[in-house]
Design a protein around this motif. Structure first.
Motif, PDB file in Angstrom:
ATOM      1  N   HIS A 246       0.475  -1.144  -0.510  1.00  0.00           N
ATOM      2  CA  HIS A 246      -0.107   0.121  -0.292  1.00  0.00           C
ATOM      3  C   HIS A 246       0.910   1.249  -0.001  1.00  0.00           C
ATOM      4  O   HIS A 246       0.415   2.314  -0.651  1.00  0.00           O
ATOM      5  CB  HIS A 246      -1.106  -0.347   1.386  1.00  0.00           C
ATOM      6  CG  HIS A 246      -0.181   0.635   2.681  1.00  0.00           C
ATOM      7  ND1 HIS A 246       0.006  -0.402   3.439  1.00  0.00           N
ATOM      8  CD2 HIS A 246      -0.541   1.271   2.660  1.00  0.00           C
ATOM      9  CE1 HIS A 246       0.787   0.589   4.012  1.00  0.00           C
ATOM     10  NE2 HIS A 246       0.349   1.500   4.564  1.00  0.00           N
ATOM     11  N   PHE A 247       2.145   1.103   0.097  1.00  0.00           N
ATOM     12  CA  PHE A 247       3.170   2.332   0.522  1.00  0.00           C
ATOM     13  C   PHE A 247       3.163   2.624  -1.022  1.00  0.00           C
ATOM     14  O   PHE A 247       3.657   3.811  -1.841  1.00  0.00           O
ATOM     15  CB  PHE A 247       3.841   2.116   0.883  1.00  0.00           C
ATOM     16  CG  PHE A 247       4.211   1.538   2.610  1.00  0.00           C
ATOM     17  CD1 PHE A 247       4.361   3.225   3.669  1.00  0.00           C
ATOM     18  CD2 PHE A 247       4.335   0.114   2.925  1.00  0.00           C
ATOM     19  CE1 PHE A 247       4.115   2.261   4.392  1.00  0.00           C
ATOM     20  CE2 PHE A 247       3.647   0.510   3.984  1.00  0.00           C
ATOM     21  CZ  PHE A 247       4.017   1.341   5.474  1.00  0.00           C
ATOM     22  N   LYS A 248       3.686   2.127  -2.166  1.00  0.00           N
ATOM     23  CA  LYS A 248       3.455   1.672  -3.801  1.00  0.00           C
ATOM     24  C   LYS A 248       2.803   1.939  -4.274  1.00  0.00           C
ATOM     25  O   LYS A 248       2.213   3.062  -5.268  1.00  0.00           O
ATOM     26  CB  LYS A 248       4.730   0.943  -3.540  1.00  0.00           C
ATOM     27  CG  LYS A 248       5.855   0.919  -2.923  1.00  0.00           C
ATOM     28  CD  LYS A 248       7.050   2.169  -3.686  1.00  0.00           C
ATOM     29  CE  LYS A 248       8.349   2.204  -2.625  1.00  0.00           C
ATOM     30  NZ  LYS A 248       9.172   3.467  -2.740  1.00  0.00           N
ATOM     31  N   ARG A 249       1.753   1.240  -4.273  1.00  0.00           N
ATOM     32  CA  ARG A 249       0.495   0.524  -5.130  1.00  0.00           C
ATOM     33  C   ARG A 249      -1.331   0.619  -4.642  1.00  0.00           C
ATOM     34  O   ARG A 249      -1.187  -0.222  -4.083  1.00  0.00           O
ATOM     35  CB  ARG A 249       0.545  -0.232  -6.441  1.00  0.00           C
ATOM     36  CG  ARG A 249       2.067   0.088  -6.834  1.00  0.00           C
ATOM     37  CD  ARG A 249       1.180   1.280  -8.526  1.00  0.00           C
ATOM     38  NE  ARG A 249       0.460   0.218  -8.891  1.00  0.00           N
ATOM     39  CZ  ARG A 249       0.376  -1.295  -9.856  1.00  0.00           C
ATOM     40  NH1 ARG A 249       1.604  -1.115 -10.258  1.00  0.00           N
ATOM     41  NH2 ARG A 249      -1.070  -1.445 -10.237  1.00  0.00           N
ATOM     42  N   LYS A 250      -1.757   1.530  -4.114  1.00  0.00           N
ATOM     43  CA  LYS A 250      -2.899   1.690  -3.862  1.00  0.00           C
ATOM     44  C   LYS A 250      -3.779   0.802  -4.150  1.00  0.00           C
ATOM     45  O   LYS A 250      -4.396   0.062  -3.556  1.00  0.00           O
ATOM     46  CB  LYS A 250      -3.109   2.797  -3.634  1.00  0.00           C
ATOM     47  CG  LYS A 250      -2.810   3.652  -2.333  1.00  0.00           C
ATOM     48  CD  LYS A 250      -3.171   4.793  -2.095  1.00  0.00           C
ATOM     49  CE  LYS A 250      -2.989   6.009  -0.127  1.00  0.00           C
ATOM     50  NZ  LYS A 250      -2.656   4.705   1.220  1.00  0.00           N
ATOM     51  N   ASP A 251      -3.992   1.083  -5.723  1.00  0.00           N
ATOM     52  CA  ASP A 251      -4.561   0.231  -6.270  1.00  0.00           C
ATOM     53  C   ASP A 251      -4.899  -1.111  -6.453  1.00  0.00           C
ATOM     54  O   ASP A 251      -5.867  -2.891  -6.440  1.00  0.00           O
ATOM     55  CB  ASP A 251      -4.605   0.384  -8.090  1.00  0.00           C
ATOM     56  CG  ASP A 251      -3.271   0.419  -8.367  1.00  0.00           C
ATOM     57  OD1 ASP A 251      -2.715   0.184  -7.722  1.00  0.00           O
ATOM     58  OD2 ASP A 251      -3.425  -0.006  -9.367  1.00  0.00           O
ATOM     59  N   VAL A 252      -3.265  -2.056  -5.865  1.00  0.00           N
ATOM     60  CA  VAL A 252      -2.607  -3.494  -5.752  1.00  0.00           C
ATOM     61  C   VAL A 252      -3.007  -3.762  -4.207  1.00  0.00           C
ATOM     62  O   VAL A 252      -3.745  -5.028  -3.790  1.00  0.00           O
ATOM     63  CB  VAL A 252      -1.670  -3.157  -6.148  1.00  0.00           C
ATOM     64  CG1 VAL A 252      -0.896  -5.145  -5.441  1.00  0.00           C
ATOM     65  CG2 VAL A 252      -1.396  -3.207  -7.860  1.00  0.00           C
ATOM     66  N   SER A 253      -2.994  -2.486  -3.763  1.00  0.00           N
ATOM     67  CA  SER A 253      -3.322  -3.255  -2.548  1.00  0.00           C
ATOM     68  C   SER A 253      -5.030  -3.372  -1.948  1.00  0.00           C
ATOM     69  O   SER A 253      -5.276  -4.333  -1.309  1.00  0.00           O
ATOM     70  CB  SER A 253      -3.288  -1.682  -1.616  1.00  0.00           C
ATOM     71  OG  SER A 253      -3.463  -2.332  -0.323  1.00  0.00           O
ATOM     72  N   SER A 254      -5.520  -2.312  -2.586  1.00  0.00           N
ATOM     73  CA  SER A 254      -6.853  -3.274  -2.734  1.00  0.00           C
ATOM     74  C   SER A 254      -7.769  -4.247  -3.144  1.00  0.00           C
ATOM     75  O   SER A 254      -8.435  -4.950  -3.017  1.00  0.00           O
ATOM     76  CB  SER A 254      -8.293  -1.709  -3.574  1.00  0.00           C
ATOM     77  OG  SER A 254      -7.920  -1.009  -4.713  1.00  0.00           O
ATOM     78  N   VAL A 255      -6.330  -4.718  -4.281  1.00  0.00           N
ATOM     79  CA  VAL A 255      -6.836  -6.129  -4.658  1.00  0.00           C
ATOM     80  C   VAL A 255      -6.530  -7.376  -4.166  1.00  0.00           C
ATOM     81  O   VAL A 255      -7.687  -8.217  -3.616  1.00  0.00           O
ATOM     82  CB  VAL A 255      -6.162  -5.554  -6.207  1.00  0.00           C
ATOM     83  CG1 VAL A 255      -6.428  -7.713  -6.724  1.00  0.00           C
ATOM     84  CG2 VAL A 255      -7.328  -5.178  -6.779  1.00  0.00           C
ATOM     85  N   TYR A 256      -5.401  -7.297  -3.088  1.00  0.00           N
ATOM     86  CA  TYR A 256      -5.287  -7.901  -2.352  1.00  0.00           C
ATOM     87  C   TYR A 256      -6.321  -7.953  -1.497  1.00  0.00           C
ATOM     88  O   TYR A 256      -6.513  -9.070  -0.984  1.00  0.00           O
ATOM     89  CB  TYR A 256      -4.003  -7.594  -2.376  1.00  0.00           C
ATOM     90  CG  TYR A 256      -3.016  -8.105  -2.719  1.00  0.00           C
ATOM     91  CD1 TYR A 256      -3.083  -9.200  -3.527  1.00  0.00           C
ATOM     92  CD2 TYR A 256      -1.795  -7.527  -3.291  1.00  0.00           C
ATOM     93  CE1 TYR A 256      -1.795  -9.965  -4.633  1.00  0.00           C
ATOM     94  CE2 TYR A 256      -0.941  -7.817  -4.161  1.00  0.00           C
ATOM     95  CZ  TYR A 256      -1.077  -8.773  -5.026  1.00  0.00           C
ATOM     96  OH  TYR A 256      -0.292  -9.214  -6.028  1.00  0.00           O
TER      97      TYR A 256
END
Length: 276
Positions: free
Chosen positions: A212-222
């Motif tokens: 989530h520090f780098k890619r919030k869109d990927v964080s929400s997917v996970y």
């Protein structure tokens, strides 16, 4: 590097520092970042646009005819191709639509979603068609198709920054995980299924925090994938094994209540992972 580029990098780094240090609310940091990026971003010329189509750009029309003819040709002769060519054709069409999604992504996220999801459906549809044509309708062949879709969709969603496409890839991976475990261990108790799925849920939550520090869109997917895996023991027992215990509904409600309690207790943590 020019002076303007240096100033831009310094300001964006400072805004990112404010965001990570909680010195300003998240929405303020997003507003400042978008405001500065809009001012610093040079005007972009679009190759594919309504104006270029209306003006009769011959390259646009030639490209449209070529893509349409190529899709028609593959669809008409697909059943006559040998299976390596069938697989290559399906992947090529999918990559072509992903390329279109890449081109339109900076201007319209919804059009990018339309192109990418069309590519996803084409890959899945041609894959099912190929399995039927070749007579590969056993569970391992279906698992191979699901695994291929999982890899292609997840990579496309990650690099195109399309969260739902990325989630579809992870969902296929979760489904493949369920199919393979059922194939190797067709009769397992509900308790073993909990031990099978819940550690994966913890791993996905950890990945959500990590990125989530780098890619919030990927964080929400996970995080969405972790929420899906949380209920997979019940889905696995009911839909895949047809060996659900009689109290499955109450167990599902209990896990739902426990999930809400955990989310409430750690709401200040996980909201920052998935906010975008």
């Amino acid at each position: 590097m020019s002076i303007n580029a240096d100033k831009k990098e310094i300001i964006l780094n400072e805004i990112n520092h404010w965001r990570n240090g909680r010195l300003l609310p998240e929405q303020y940091c997003d507003f400042l970042e978008n405001l500065y990026m809009d001012e610093a971003r040079p005007p972009r010329k679009s190759f594919i646009s309504v104006t270029s189509i209306r003006q009769g750009n011959p390259w646009i029309w030639f490209l449209g005819f070529g893509i349409s003819a190529f899709i028609f040709f593959i669809g008409f002769y697909f059943s006559r191709f040998p299976w390596p060519l069938q697989m290559a054709s399906a992947l090529l069409l999918t990559c072509l639509l992903y390329t279109v999604a890449t081109l339109v992504r900076p201007r319209s996220k919804w059009n990018a979603y339309l192109a990418a999801l069309t590519g996803n459906l084409l890959l899945l549809g041609f894959g099912i068609w190929m399995l039927r044509l070749q007579g590969w309708e056993d569970e391992l062949s279906r698992a191979a198709l699901i695994g291929t879709c999982a890899i292609v969709w997840a990579l496309a969603g990650f690099f195109l920054r399309l969260s739902f496409v990325h989630y579809c890839g992870l969902a296929c991976g979760i489904l493949l995980y369920a199919f393979l475990f059922r194939y190797w261990h067709p009769h397992e108790s509900w308790q073993i299924l909990q031990l099978l799925w819940l550690p994966l849920c913890i791993v996905l939550c950890w990945l959500s925090w990590l990125v989530h520090f780098k890619r919030k869109d990927v964080s929400s997917v996970y995080f969405g994938a972790a929420a899906t895996v949380w209920f997979m023991p019940e889905v696995d027992a009911y839909l895949l094994r047809h060996e659900a215990p009689g109290v499955l509904v109450w167990l599902g409600l209990a896990k739902l209540a426990l999930a809400f309690i955990i989310l409430f207790m750690f709401r200040k943590k996980w909201i920052t992972w998935v906010a975008s």
